[in-house]
Design a protein around this motif. Structure first.
Motif, PDB file in Angstrom:
ATOM      1  N   LEU A   1     -36.873 -42.996  -6.933  1.00 46.85           N
ATOM      2  CA  LEU A   1     -36.750 -41.989  -8.211  1.00 46.85           C
ATOM      3  C   LEU A   1     -37.026 -43.138  -9.231  1.00 46.85           C
ATOM      4  O   LEU A   1     -37.542 -42.168 -10.358  1.00 46.85           O
TER       5      LEU A   1
ATOM      6  N   GLU B   1     -40.213 -41.032 -11.996  1.00 47.03           N
ATOM      7  CA  GLU B   1     -39.761 -40.715 -13.131  1.00 47.03           C
ATOM      8  C   GLU B   1     -40.694 -41.356 -14.215  1.00 47.03           C
ATOM      9  O   GLU B   1     -41.028 -40.854 -15.392  1.00 47.03           O
TER      10      GLU B   1
ATOM     11  N   LEU C   1     -38.628 -36.490 -16.201  1.00 52.24           N
ATOM     12  CA  LEU C   1     -37.431 -36.019 -15.698  1.00 52.24           C
ATOM     13  C   LEU C   1     -36.363 -36.026 -16.557  1.00 52.24           C
ATOM     14  O   LEU C   1     -36.018 -37.122 -17.009  1.00 52.24           O
TER      15      LEU C   1
ATOM     16  N   THR D   1     -32.011 -35.549 -16.540  1.00 45.51           N
ATOM     17  CA  THR D   1     -30.988 -35.970 -15.698  1.00 45.51           C
ATOM     18  C   THR D   1     -30.712 -34.863 -14.555  1.00 45.51           C
ATOM     19  O   THR D   1     -30.669 -35.280 -13.291  1.00 45.51           O
TER      20      THR D   1
ATOM     21  N   LYS E   1     -33.690 -35.169 -12.039  1.00 46.35           N
ATOM     22  CA  LYS E   1     -33.466 -36.262 -11.173  1.00 46.35           C
ATOM     23  C   LYS E   1     -32.325 -36.057  -9.792  1.00 46.35           C
ATOM     24  O   LYS E   1     -32.641 -36.440  -8.934  1.00 46.35           O
TER      25      LYS E   1
ATOM     26  N   TYR F   1     -27.499 -44.030  -5.539  1.00 50.15           N
ATOM     27  CA  TYR F   1     -27.598 -44.599  -6.878  1.00 50.15           C
ATOM     28  C   TYR F   1     -27.573 -45.954  -6.977  1.00 50.15           C
ATOM     29  O   TYR F   1     -27.078 -46.414  -8.140  1.00 50.15           O
TER      30      TYR F   1
END
Length: 461
Positions: free
Chosen positions: A28, A32, A37, A39, A42, A260
Motif C-alpha cells: 500500500l 499510493e 489515493l 484515505t 486506501k 497497518y
C-alpha cells in the motif's frame, strides 16, 4: 506419515490466506506513490479482499458439502492464480480492486474449507495440532509477505512484484491437491463407503477402519440437511458460539496490526518507510514462533487454557500501547514495538489458532459446511468492519483511544470465552455432535460423557 503430508498440502491454502492479507501492509505504501489515493481509497484497497472473503465464506458452504472438500480447494487454487495475475498486472486502481476481490473470494472459501478438510482427515489425538497447521501456514504466509515487502522496498514497480510472488504457493496448492484423497467423512455422507474405507486405510496406515466408518455413519442424519436446519433449536447454540468467536477474533484489533503495522510504527516514530517495514518483519517472525507453540501444545494444554491466557496478554499489550501514545514518551517507539510484539504473540496462540480449530470441531457433520460458512462469514464481516474503519478511527479518536477500545473488547472476549467456550481436546467429532444433540450447555459439549439409554441427561453444575 501420509496424514502429515496431506495436511501440509491442504494448509497451503492458509499460507495464501496469510500472504495475500499481509502483503498489502507494505504494498500500500508503494501503490499510493503510483496512484493518487484518498484515505477511503486506501481502506478500499485493503478491504476489497475482505468483501470477497465475506461472499466466499457465506455462499460456498453448500458447494463444499455438495462437491466435496478436495474439489473446492482445487477450484480456489485457480482463483488465487487468476486474482494474483489481475492485481499484479493492474493498469489502474480499479483493476487492483478486481484482482484483490477475486483473491478475497478464494480466501473466504479456503479459510473454512482447508481447516474443515484437515479436521475431517485427522485422527482425534492429533486433530488440534494438525488443524492448527493451517493457522501456522497463515502466519508463515504473513511473515513471508513482510520479508518480501522489505526485500522489494527499493525496487521499481515493487508492489507488482510483491503481489506476483503469491503465484508460487497458488500453483503448488493446485498441483498438490490433484494427488490428495477426498475427506472420508464427506465420502461416508455421500454413501461412498468403499472409498471412505480406502482413504482411512491410507491415512491411518491400517486396514482396521470399520469402527471409525461406523461412528461417522451413526453421526449422520438419514436425510440431507437443508440450509435452514443450521438454525434449528438444537444447533442454534453452537452456531451462536461460532459467530461470536468470529466476532471476537476481529474486534480485538488483530488485523489493524497485520494490515497497518508500518503505519502504526510510523506514528510511533519510525519515519523511514524501509525501517517501519523492517519492524513488521519481526512481527511476522514472532507470530510464526507463537503459532508453532500452539501447534505443539494445543493437544497437551487444551484449548481453553491457551485461549484465556492469550486474551489477558492481548488486553495488557493494548493497554500499554494506548498509554505509550498518551504519554508521548521518548521511548514511545520501543514501547510500541514491545507491546505490538507481545500482542501478536498472545493472539497467535489463542484466538488466532482457536477460531479455525473450534469451528471445524463444534458443528454436526450434516450441516458442517453451511454452519462453518456462517461462522466464518462473521469473522470476515467483522474483519472488514474493523479494517475499513481503522484509519478513520485513528483520525477521529487518536491512537490512545483507538487501542483502548480494542483492549476493552479483549475483556468482553475473556468473559464470553470463560463461560461459553468448551474444551474439545481429545474428544471425537462424533462425540461432540452427540453432546450437542443431547442438549449439553456450550461449555460442556466437549466433555467425553455418555448417558445410559432411558436416563435423563443432568445439566452439569
Amino acid at each position: 506419515m501420509a496424514i502429515y503430508l496431506v495436511c501440509a498440502i491442504a494448509a497451503l491454502a492458509g499460507l495464501l490466506f496469510g500472504f495475500d492479507t499481509g502483503i498489502i501492509s507494505g504494498a500500500l505504501l508503494f501503490i499510493e506513490k503510483g496512484f493518487p489515493l484518498t484515505t477511503v481509497m486506501k481502506e478500499l484497497i485493503v478491504s476489497s479482499v475482505l468483501l470477497g472473503a465475506m461472499a466466499g465464506s457465506l455462499l460456498s458452504g453448500r458447494l463444499t458439502d455438495y462437491y466435496g472438500r478436495r474439489k473446492i480447494i482445487l477450484i480456489i487454487s485457480g482463483m488465487f492464480i487468476i486474482g494474483t495475475l489481475i492485481a499484479s498486472l493492474a493498469p489502474n486502481v480499479n483493476a487492483i480492486l478486481l484482482g484483490r476481490l477475486c483473491i478475497g473470494i478464494a480466501i473466504g472459501i479456503g479459510s473454512y474449507t482447508a481447516p474443515l478438510y484437515i479436521a475431517e482427515v485427522a485422527p482425534l489425538e492429533l486433530r488440534g495440532g494438525l488443524v492448527s497447521l493451517n493457522q501456522l501456514a497463515i502466519t508463515i504466509g504473513i511473515m513471508c509477505s513482510y520479508f518480501i515487502n522489505y526485500a522489494f522496498t527499493n525496487t521499481e514497480g515493487s508492489w507488482r512484484l510483491m503481489f506476483a510472488i503469491g503465484l508460487i504457493p497458488a500453483i503448488l496448492l493446485c498441483i498438490g491437491m490433484f494427488f490428495l484423497p477426498e475427506s472420508p467423512r464427506w465420502l461416508v455422507k455421500q454413501k461412498r463407503l468403499r472409498e471412505a474405507k480406502a482413504t482411512l486405510s491410507y491415512l491411518r496406515r491400517t486396514a482396521h477402519v470399520d469402527q471409525e466408518v461406523a461412528e461417522i455413519e451413526r453421526s449422520l442424519n438419514v436425510h440431507q440437511a437443508k440450509l435452514s436446519e443450521i438454525f434449528a433449536p438444537w444447533i442454534r447454540p453452537v452456531l451462536f458460539l461460532g459467530i461470536m468467536l468470529g466476532f471476537l477474533q476481529q474486534v480485538v484489533g488483530i488485523n489493524t496490526i497485520i494490515y497497518y503495522a508500518p503505519t502504526i510504527f510510523q506514528l510511533a516514530g519510525f519515519q523511514d518507510t524501509s525501517t517501519s517495514i523492517l519492524a513488521t518483519v519481526g512481527i511476522g517472525i514472532v507470530n510464526v514462533i507463537a503459532t508453532i507453540f500452539a501447534v505443539l501444545y494445543l493437544d497437551k494444554l487444551g484449548r481453553r487454557v491457551l485461549l484465556l491466557t492469550g486474551l489477558v496478554g492481548m488486553c495488557l499489550s493494548l493497554l500499554a500501547l494506548s498509554l505509550a501514545f498518551q504519554w508521548d514518551s521518548a521511548y514511545l517507539r520501543w514501547i510500541a514495538v514491545f507491546s505490538t510484539f507481545t500482542y501478536v504473540i498472545s493472539f497467535a496462540f489463542s484466538l488466532g489458532a482457536m477460531l479455525w480449530l473450534l469451528v471445524s470441531e463444534i458443528f454436526p457433520l450434516d450441516v458442517r459446511g453451511a454452519a462453518m460458512g456462517v461462522a466464518v462469514f462473521s469473522c470476515w464481516f467483522w474483519n472488514f468492519a474493523v479494517s475499513s474503519t481503522f484509519l478513520s478511527l485513528l483520525n477521529a479518536l487518536g491512537p490512545t483511544n483507538t487501542f483502548l477500545l480494542y483492549a476493552s473488547m479483549c475483556v468482553v472476549g475473556f468473559v464470553f470465552c470463560y463461560y461459553k467456550v468448551p474444551e474439545t481436546n481429545n474428544v471425537s467429532l462424533e462425540k461432540i455432535e452427540d453432546n450437542i444433540r443431547r442438549g449439553l450447555p456450550l461449555r460442556e459439549i466437549g466433555q467425553p460423557v455418555s448417558v445410559a439409554p432411558g436416563k435423563a441427561l443432568q445439566k452439569p453444575v
